[in-house]
Each structure stands twice: as C-alpha cells, then as structure tokens.
Design a protein around this motif. Structure first.
Motif, PDB file in Angstrom:
ATOM      1  N   ASN A   1      28.164  67.435  -9.689  1.00 61.50           N
ATOM      2  CA  ASN A   1      26.807  66.833  -9.336  1.00 61.50           C
ATOM      3  C   ASN A   1      25.922  68.158  -9.368  1.00 61.50           C
ATOM      4  O   ASN A   1      24.667  67.906  -9.839  1.00 61.50           O
TER       5      ASN A   1
ATOM      6  N   LYS B   1      23.364  69.426 -13.579  1.00 54.96           N
ATOM      7  CA  LYS B   1      22.169  69.452 -13.446  1.00 54.96           C
ATOM      8  C   LYS B   1      21.428  70.695 -13.800  1.00 54.96           C
ATOM      9  O   LYS B   1      20.336  70.903 -14.355  1.00 54.96           O
TER      10      LYS B   1
ATOM     11  N   GLU C   1      17.474  67.830 -17.736  1.00 52.83           N
ATOM     12  CA  GLU C   1      16.039  67.526 -17.381  1.00 52.83           C
ATOM     13  C   GLU C   1      14.987  68.632 -17.896  1.00 52.83           C
ATOM     14  O   GLU C   1      13.852  68.456 -18.461  1.00 52.83           O
TER      15      GLU C   1
ATOM     16  N   ARG D   1      13.808  61.389 -13.289  1.00 51.00           N
ATOM     17  CA  ARG D   1      14.491  60.141 -12.452  1.00 51.00           C
ATOM     18  C   ARG D   1      16.030  60.266 -12.711  1.00 51.00           C
ATOM     19  O   ARG D   1      16.628  59.172 -12.449  1.00 51.00           O
ATOM     20  N   ASP D   2      16.655  61.220 -13.119  1.00 49.67           N
ATOM     21  CA  ASP D   2      17.957  61.276 -13.641  1.00 49.67           C
ATOM     22  C   ASP D   2      18.437  60.174 -14.325  1.00 49.67           C
ATOM     23  O   ASP D   2      19.519  59.334 -14.380  1.00 49.67           O
TER      24      ASP D   2
ATOM     25  N   ARG E   1      20.933  62.608 -17.828  1.00 52.31           N
ATOM     26  CA  ARG E   1      22.272  62.796 -17.152  1.00 52.31           C
ATOM     27  C   ARG E   1      23.417  63.051 -18.334  1.00 52.31           C
ATOM     28  O   ARG E   1      24.072  63.993 -18.125  1.00 52.31           O
TER      29      ARG E   1
END
Length: 504
Positions: free
Chosen positions: A353, A357, A362, A386-387, A392
């Motif tokens: 998680n 990222k 992003e 917004r993922d 992702r």
C-alpha cells in the motif's frame, strides 16, 4: 529533408484509400505501428480501425483474426475472446495444425497479452502460444526468429514502441510481401529527425543537471539524468510533447535525489525535518534543515517555480497538482525510512500500500499532464490523483519489477524490506515461490491496464502515455536487472535511441 518527409507522408496517406479489404487495412496499420510512424497518421488510423470494428470479419486465418483482435483492443475497441473459438476443438483446446504456423502463433501470443481479468480462454491461448513458440524458435529463420525472441522477452503490447521500431526498421525489407519503400524511407527519416530533437533536449537537460548537481553537492546521489530523460521520453516521444518531456524528466530527477537522500544518507530525524519542510513548502524553513540539504530544498522550490513559469495563465492551476504529487511521494519515502530505521518488516499488504505509491505512478501521471495541451483538463488531473486504476497499476508494475530486481541483487542495509521479502516472511515460503507470486501481480496489473483502454476511451491518449511508464519499467527491469541503478546494462540500448542514426 522536410519536403521529402511531407511528400512521403502524402504517399503513405494515399495507401489507406488504396486498401482493397479489411486484411490490407490491418496490415497497413500494423506496419505503421511496428515502424514507429503511426503518430503521423493518427486520424486515418482512427477512422480505419473504427470502420473495421463496425464491419463483420470472417477469416479462416488465425494470424488475421489475432491481428484484428490486437489492433482493436490496443485502440480501446472491445473484441470478444470468442473470436478464437473457430480455431478450437469442442473441448476448448486449439487445433493442432496451427502449431505449424509460427506467424499465426506469434500473432496469437501478442493478441492474448491484451487479456483482462477473468478471461480464462485468453490465459490458455497465451500459455499455448508461448509454449509452442519456445519449442520452434530455434528452427525459425530471420527476421521471424528475432521477432519471436523479442516477444518472448517482452510481449509486443508491453514493449516500448520506439524500442520495437529500432529493430523492425532493420528487419523490414523487400522480401516482405507487405513491403513499401515509401513507408520504409519515411520511418528512417522520421526516426532520425526525432532523434535530433531528443539529442538537443538531452544536452539542455544535462546542462541543467550539471549545474544543479554542482550547486547542491549531494555526492551520494545517483548520477542518472539520461535514464530520467528516458522515462519521460518513453511516455511521450513525439516532438509536440517537448514541454511535458522536459518537466517530467526534471521532476523524476528531483524525486530520485529525494529517494537517495531518504534511502542512503539522511538520519531519521533529518528525513522527518526534510519531509515537513517539503509539506509546508516555505523557503523560510530552510533554516531548520541540516547544512547539506539546504541548497537541495531551495533548488526544489526554485525548480517548481520555473515549472509554473512555463504555464499559460489559464493553466496555472496545474502547479498545485505537481507540487502535491512531490509532497505525497515525500511522505511515502518518509514512511519507508521510518520502517527501515526501526528495523521493522511490515505486512505484505502494508508494504504494498505504501511502496506502490512511492513507485511514482502519480508523479508520472501528473508530471506528463502538466505540460500537455487542452486535453489535460482539471478533471483529468483529478482522475490522475484519485488513485485511478491506470495510475495505481502503473505503480504496481514499477514497484514489483523494481522489487524483483532488488531481491536478486540483494538490498542495502538501509533499504526497507521489499514486497518479495515481506511475502516470504508472511507466508513462510522460498524466494522462488515469492518471486513467482510477485511476477503474477505484474501480470494482474497489466490486465487492469488493458481494461483501462476500454474504460477511459475519452482520454485514451493519456491512458496510453501513462501506461508507457509501465512499459519503460518492463524494459529497464527485464529479467530482474536494474537498468536504472546499473545503467551499463542498458547502455547499448540507450545509444540506439540517442546516438546512432539509422542509415537511409
């Protein structure tokens, strides 16, 4: 040369109207893509594929059916896997005679690599085609031998378009039944023309990096400006995207500096102070930083100010998005530093998680959007942060390819545990089992990226450009190598892109 290029473009444009049937149209579009000049014919290609999608196609050729399937899916048109049923027995297995047709097998293999989730028949087609291609590859003649070899390393839909073009331009010759001298000449002229554009940009960004590096003097940082430019160039290499390319390359270099600082050098307290200063984005906070980070922090602020100066008045809102992307990745790096300094091994899900990222999806999306034209609306920026599944999944490909290379190499003592190591610990399995699991997660991410082509057709060019980042990771980290940290492993390939001209 410009006059000759325009003349050739007119000749090739005329080929679309000269096609007598769907098969000829498919072969034309496919050849333009392989040669890396499809960007010159976006409108006729879009019109042609839309017409093909709406036209019934009854062919007994597996190669033709698979080619249609791949081209349409690549361009966001849904095609059912049922198209391949005519080449199967009642029990679902493929008929035997197609194993004697290597061209058809290669087409099936590349088409099946555009599968989405829960497409079992395409999973089977992929395994079938790969197994038989591996069995017959040693008996194939050039150039099919080389084309199969490339596909087995990195399937065509996952490979960089420019990388494929370098090989295919050399392979394309008069013995090919679809050979067209005008297309071949145009491909070579266009490759060399764009290479000159990229060379000028590389010189400019190398000067920028030399000045910055000499000023901030972070000797522990990796000197990888060419590789950072390669990432941005991989996302959008066409001439009109120069602004995006330069901004994205500089952004990636600043992120790389930040990563090296958190990973390799700073104490935990220095990491915390730097992260807080980046979050506050106030030059007055420079007094709180250790001496060696003061110039770096001020350079970050000034570089983002320069980014803002590149924008038109109606685009100024974009500066907040690119700044927030940098702040967000700094927070992820800090979390990883906290784990590392406390010698903490997170759970697999906890690690993924955060690390997905921190892998840059992003930042890549916002960085390339920052310099685009009108298609990059505020709504598209919101989609990017917004993922979204596209962003992702690119982060997943980036993270997992990087982690597999790190595990093979052996991590440094300050590195946080990779997803591979977390999986091993949590599930009490061998490294081989864990690597197989992580590789399957890369495949899952690609299924999602394939699905995104249909989900977001309105912004298809942006989805494709963001996905190109995942393609660059497949190239740089192929076979668990780390082509960014150990750039000698991709030196020859980079020279093909930026140094060696194609003979006309």
């Amino acid at each position: 040369m410009a006059e000759r290029v325009n003349q050739l473009k007119e000749e090739v444009t005329g080929l679309f109207g000269a096609c007598k049937n769907v098969t000829e149209k498919l072969n034309l579009v496919d050849t333009l893509q392989h040669l890396g000049i499809d960007h010159l014919f976006e409108e006729p290609i879009a019109t042609t594929l839309s017409s093909i999608h709406n036209t019934e196609f009854n062919s007994s050729s597996l190669h033709e059916v698979a080619l249609r399937f791949r081209l349409l899916r690549q361009h966001g048109f849904w095609v059912s896997a049922d198209e391949f049923n005519k080449f199967k027995h009642e029990d679902g297995s493929f008929v035997n005679d197609i194993t004697d047709d290597p061209k058809a097998l290669l087409s099936l293999y590349n088409a099946a690599n555009l599968l989405t989730h829960n497409e079992g028949p395409l999973e089977e087609a992929l395994l079938f085609a790969r197994r038989h291609l591996q069995l017959i590859q040693s008996n194939l003649k050039s150039p099919l031998d080389e084309q199969v070899g490339r596909a087995l390393k990195i399937p065509l839909p996952r490979n960089l378009k420019r990388e494929e073009a370098i090989s295919y331009i050399h392979e394309y010759n008069v013995q090919d039944e679809m050979y067209n001298a005008s297309m071949h000449e145009l491909a070579k002229l266009e490759f060399n023309r764009l290479q000159r554009v990229h060379q000028k940009e590389l010189k400019a960004i190398s000067r920028w990096w030399k000045d910055l590096y000499g000023d901030i003097k972070l000797d522990y940082a990796r000197d990888r400006i060419v590789e950072c430019y390669f990432w941005s160039y991989s996302c959008l290499y066409e001439e009109e995207y120069a602004r995006s390319r330069i901004v994205l390359a500089k952004l990636l270099k600043l992120i790389s500096l930040l990563d090296d600082t958190y990973d390799e050098h700073a104490t935990l307290e220095e990491c915390r102070v730097l992260s807080k200063a980046i979050e506050r984005w106030d030059e007055r906070d420079v007094s709180l930083l250790p001496e060696y980070l003061k110039k770096f922090f001020l350079k970050v602020i000034s570089t983002f100010r320069e980014f803002d100066e590149l924008l038109e008045p109606h685009e100024k809102y974009r500066s907040a998005y690119i700044r927030n992307a940098f702040q967000n990745i700094s927070k992820r790096f800090l979390q990883e530093a906290e784990w590392s300094h406390h010698d903490y091994t997170p759970s697999f899900n906890e690690q993924v998680n955060v690390s997905v990222k921190s892998a840059g999806g992003e930042s890549i999306a916002v960085g390339l959007l920052f310099g685009l034209g009108g298609i990059a609306t505020k709504e598209v920026f919101e989609w990017a942060i917004r993922d979204s599944d596209t962003v992702r999944s690119c982060g997943e490909v980036s993270r997992f390819m990087d982690d597999m290379a790190d595990f093979k190499r052996g991590r440094n003592k300050m590195d946080v545990a990779t997803s591979v190591e977390c999986y091993i610990k949590e599930n009490n399995v061998t490294g081989e089992v864990a690597l197989a699991k992580i590789a399957s997660l890369v495949d899952d991410a690609w299924k999602t990226l394939n699905q995104e082509l249909f989900e977001h057709r309105a912004i298809l060019p942006i989805v494709q450009q963001v996905t190109n980042f995942a393609r660059s990771m497949m190239f740089l980290y192929h076979d668990k190598r780390d082509g960014y940290t150990n750039s000698k492993e991709v030196k020859d390939a980079l020279e093909n892109h930026y140094v060696k001209h194609l003979p006309i």
